[in-house]
Design a protein around this motif. Structure first.
Motif, mmCIF file in Angstrom:
data_model
loop_
_atom_site.group_PDB
_atom_site.id
_atom_site.type_symbol
_atom_site.label_atom_id
_atom_site.label_comp_id
_atom_site.label_asym_id
_atom_site.label_seq_id
_atom_site.Cartn_x
_atom_site.Cartn_y
_atom_site.Cartn_z
ATOM 1 N N ASN A 268 1.217 -20.681 -15.814
ATOM 2 C CA ASN A 268 1.797 -20.941 -14.497
ATOM 3 C C ASN A 268 2.544 -19.715 -13.980
ATOM 4 O O ASN A 268 2.822 -18.771 -14.732
ATOM 5 C CB ASN A 268 2.707 -22.183 -14.518
ATOM 6 N N THR A 269 2.860 -19.734 -12.700
ATOM 7 C CA THR A 269 3.446 -18.570 -12.049
ATOM 8 C C THR A 269 4.759 -18.133 -12.685
ATOM 9 O O THR A 269 4.992 -16.931 -12.871
ATOM 10 C CB THR A 269 3.682 -18.868 -10.553
ATOM 11 N N GLU A 270 5.617 -19.075 -13.043
ATOM 12 C CA GLU A 270 6.912 -18.739 -13.630
ATOM 13 C C GLU A 270 6.741 -17.965 -14.935
ATOM 14 O O GLU A 270 7.419 -16.952 -15.173
ATOM 15 C CB GLU A 270 7.719 -20.017 -13.879
ATOM 16 N N ILE A 271 5.825 -18.428 -15.771
ATOM 17 C CA ILE A 271 5.594 -17.760 -17.052
ATOM 18 C C ILE A 271 4.979 -16.378 -16.816
ATOM 19 O O ILE A 271 5.314 -15.405 -17.508
ATOM 20 C CB ILE A 271 4.688 -18.614 -17.962
ATOM 21 N N LYS A 272 4.084 -16.284 -15.847
ATOM 22 C CA LYS A 272 3.478 -14.981 -15.552
ATOM 23 C C LYS A 272 4.538 -13.960 -15.143
ATOM 24 O O LYS A 272 4.480 -12.798 -15.547
ATOM 25 C CB LYS A 272 2.427 -15.118 -14.444
ATOM 26 N N TRP A 273 5.511 -14.395 -14.344
ATOM 27 C CA TRP A 273 6.565 -13.473 -13.934
ATOM 28 C C TRP A 273 7.374 -12.998 -15.143
ATOM 29 O O TRP A 273 7.709 -11.814 -15.255
ATOM 30 C CB TRP A 273 7.494 -14.146 -12.918
ATOM 31 N N LYS A 274 7.682 -13.918 -16.044
ATOM 32 C CA LYS A 274 8.444 -13.546 -17.242
ATOM 33 C C LYS A 274 7.644 -12.589 -18.122
ATOM 34 O O LYS A 274 8.175 -11.596 -18.628
ATOM 35 C CB LYS A 274 8.811 -14.806 -18.032
ATOM 36 N N GLU A 275 6.370 -12.875 -18.303
ATOM 37 C CA GLU A 275 5.524 -12.024 -19.143
ATOM 38 C C GLU A 275 5.300 -10.664 -18.491
ATOM 39 O O GLU A 275 5.192 -9.642 -19.179
ATOM 40 C CB GLU A 275 4.185 -12.711 -19.411
ATOM 41 N N LYS A 276 5.213 -10.650 -17.174
ATOM 42 C CA LYS A 276 5.075 -9.376 -16.460
ATOM 43 C C LYS A 276 6.272 -8.478 -16.758
ATOM 44 O O LYS A 276 6.109 -7.284 -17.079
ATOM 45 C CB LYS A 276 4.973 -9.624 -14.949
ATOM 46 N N THR A 277 7.463 -9.033 -16.672
ATOM 47 C CA THR A 277 8.681 -8.274 -16.967
ATOM 48 C C THR A 277 8.662 -7.769 -18.401
ATOM 49 O O THR A 277 9.029 -6.620 -18.681
ATOM 50 C CB THR A 277 9.926 -9.142 -16.732
ATOM 51 N N SER A 278 8.216 -8.619 -19.316
ATOM 52 C CA SER A 278 8.153 -8.243 -20.722
ATOM 53 C C SER A 278 7.181 -7.080 -20.949
ATOM 54 O O SER A 278 7.480 -6.137 -21.689
ATOM 55 C CB SER A 278 7.731 -9.447 -21.567
ATOM 56 N N ILE A 279 6.032 -7.131 -20.312
ATOM 57 C CA ILE A 279 5.035 -6.060 -20.459
ATOM 58 C C ILE A 279 5.578 -4.747 -19.897
ATOM 59 O O ILE A 279 5.430 -3.683 -20.504
ATOM 60 C CB ILE A 279 3.717 -6.442 -19.757
ATOM 61 N N MET A 280 6.216 -4.824 -18.733
ATOM 62 C CA MET A 280 6.791 -3.621 -18.131
ATOM 63 C C MET A 280 7.845 -3.018 -19.060
ATOM 64 O O MET A 280 7.906 -1.786 -19.237
ATOM 65 C CB MET A 280 7.436 -3.954 -16.779
ATOM 66 N N ASN A 281 8.671 -3.854 -19.665
ATOM 67 C CA ASN A 281 9.717 -3.364 -20.568
ATOM 68 C C ASN A 281 9.116 -2.723 -21.815
ATOM 69 O O ASN A 281 9.605 -1.690 -22.291
ATOM 70 C CB ASN A 281 10.658 -4.499 -20.960
ATOM 71 N N ARG A 282 8.058 -3.323 -22.351
ATOM 72 C CA ARG A 282 7.413 -2.743 -23.535
ATOM 73 C C ARG A 282 6.814 -1.379 -23.202
ATOM 74 O O ARG A 282 6.859 -0.445 -24.010
ATOM 75 C CB ARG A 282 6.342 -3.686 -24.084
ATOM 76 N N PHE A 283 6.243 -1.261 -22.005
ATOM 77 C CA PHE A 283 5.689 0.023 -21.575
ATOM 78 C C PHE A 283 6.791 1.080 -21.538
ATOM 79 O O PHE A 283 6.626 2.198 -22.072
ATOM 80 C CB PHE A 283 5.044 -0.118 -20.199
ATOM 81 N N LYS A 284 7.905 0.756 -20.905
ATOM 82 C CA LYS A 284 8.993 1.722 -20.795
ATOM 83 C C LYS A 284 9.529 2.126 -22.163
ATOM 84 O O LYS A 284 9.808 3.303 -22.416
ATOM 85 C CB LYS A 284 10.120 1.142 -19.921
ATOM 86 N N GLU A 285 9.649 1.149 -23.045
ATOM 87 C CA GLU A 285 10.151 1.439 -24.386
ATOM 88 C C GLU A 285 9.216 2.376 -25.142
ATOM 89 O O GLU A 285 9.664 3.277 -25.861
ATOM 90 C CB GLU A 285 10.335 0.127 -25.164
ATOM 91 N N GLU A 286 7.907 2.188 -24.976
ATOM 92 C CA GLU A 286 6.959 3.057 -25.676
ATOM 93 C C GLU A 286 6.961 4.459 -25.078
ATOM 94 O O GLU A 286 6.790 5.446 -25.799
ATOM 95 C CB GLU A 286 5.552 2.464 -25.644
ATOM 96 N N VAL A 287 7.152 4.555 -23.761
ATOM 97 C CA VAL A 287 7.258 5.869 -23.121
ATOM 98 C C VAL A 287 8.428 6.650 -23.718
ATOM 99 O O VAL A 287 8.312 7.832 -24.053
ATOM 100 C CB VAL A 287 7.441 5.724 -21.596
#
Length: 361
Positions: A268-287
């Protein structure tokens, strides 16, 4: 060459580059009668740029010209000659003139994407076709458009424009803010923008930008190898930046795939928004983990909000390197033939061109 992504010390998207639509729209105002304020803004500023042009040759002959400006203009002149003679680029691609601006940035591009889909918001203009950005010479106008797009729920980004091409319609001048660039990036700028005046498919920004970026990089390697040899300091700087850029692009592609998988899921949309934030954070951390930003900038980078347009903007300029390499080899490493081979891609369906750009081996 594209300026660095905010807080990334590597040259990535955006010449942040290019606003060909800025000037092509001026040729067909009848089609855009509802955009008169925008057209007036663009026409006024572009007229000022054209009217303010001076021949580089004339400036170089001025008594008392400062050494830095003289060195940069000589470099541009030499790069232009190399682009025409060695890279087979269109001589109408500009860089015969210089215009001094009264601002530190040339202009600003506004781009946007769907919030839960890796899909660019686009505009249509005559000749340029469908493009995923809209350019302004006034930052406040760019900010107003960004605010409007944000209110409609889009992910947005404003980027400073490093350079642009009018696709051969005008002889584009080098602009004063560009003279502060490192030499190898200035050489790359000349090659990149002249490539746009050589090969351009209206409506396919990813193909156009990726092709121009490929010509830019091959051109820089060829230029400095022939002028200064394999041990060229400028060539070594370029190669170091390229390695960092390739590592970053690899990460961008990896996390873009994660985002695509998420957005196409049944969550659902709410979970997608949360997972989107999580993916963005993981990207930044790996950078940060891979030390792709200076240590003193890491906290600021981690605090910065990333969105879909950051990924789309980066990949728009750097896709298809493997496929372009294959075409270049097929062309006997002859640039004139290579440009013809790229033009042959115009006859392919859109899906086939996307497949070409997405090949990884």
């Amino acid at each position: 060459m594209p300026k660095p992504l905010p807080l990334l010390s590597i040259p990535l998207p955006c010449r942040t580059k290019k606003i060909p639509r800025i000037f092509t729209v001026l040729l067909f105002p009848i089609f855009l009668s509802g955009c008169l304020p925008y057209l007036f803004h663009l026409g006024k500023e572009q007229s000022s740029i054209i009217l303010g042009r001076e021949k580089i040759e004339d400036i170089l002959n001025l008594p008392g010209l400062d050494l830095k400006t003289k060195q940069k203009l000589n470099l541009i002149r030499d790069a232009r000659n190399f682009a025409i003679g060695e890279l087979a680029l269109n001589e109408k691609g500009g860089f015969e003139y210089y215009t001094k601006l009264d601002r530190e940035e040339i202009g600003w591009n506004v781009s946007a994407s769907e919030a839960l889909e890796l899909k660019s918001y686009t505009w249509w203009f005559p000749i340029a076709g469908t493009v995923p950005y809209k350019g302004y010479f006034d930052k406040q106008m760019a900010l107003a458009l960004e605010k409007e797009l944000q209110s409609e729920g889009y992910d947005t980004r404003i980027r400073a424009i490093g350079g642009y091409s009018t696709l051969g319609w005008f002889s584009d001048p080098v602009l004063s803010p560009q003279l502060s660039w490192p030499d190898h990036r200035l050489v790359g700028l000349v090659f990149h923008e002249m490539a746009h005046a050589t090969v351009y498919l209206p409506g396919d920004s990813t193909l156009n930008e990726s092709y121009a970026s490929y010509v830019e990089e091959k051109g820089i390697e060829s230029y400095y190898t022939k002028h200064e040899g394999e041990n060229s300091i400028h060539l070594q700087k370029f190669k170091k930046e390229k390695v960092r850029r390739e590592v970053t692009l690899s990460l961008l592609k990896k996390y873009a795939e994660d985002l695509k998988t998420l957005y196409s899921s049944d969550l659902n949309t709410e979970i997608k928004w949360k997972e989107k934030t999580s993916i963005m954070n993981r990207f930044k951390e790996e950078v940060v983990l891979k030390k792709l930003v200076p240590e003193e900038k890491s906290k600021e980078f981690l605090a910065r909000e990333w969105n879909n347009e950051d990924f789309l903007g980066a990949l728009r300029y750097h896709s298809g390197e493997v496929s372009f390499d294959s075409l270049f080899i097929k062309s006997g490493k002859n640039f004139a033939q290579f440009h013809k081979e790229v033009k042959n891609l115009f006859d392919l369906p859109e899906d086939s061109r996307k497949e070409f750009l997405n090949k990884n081996h």
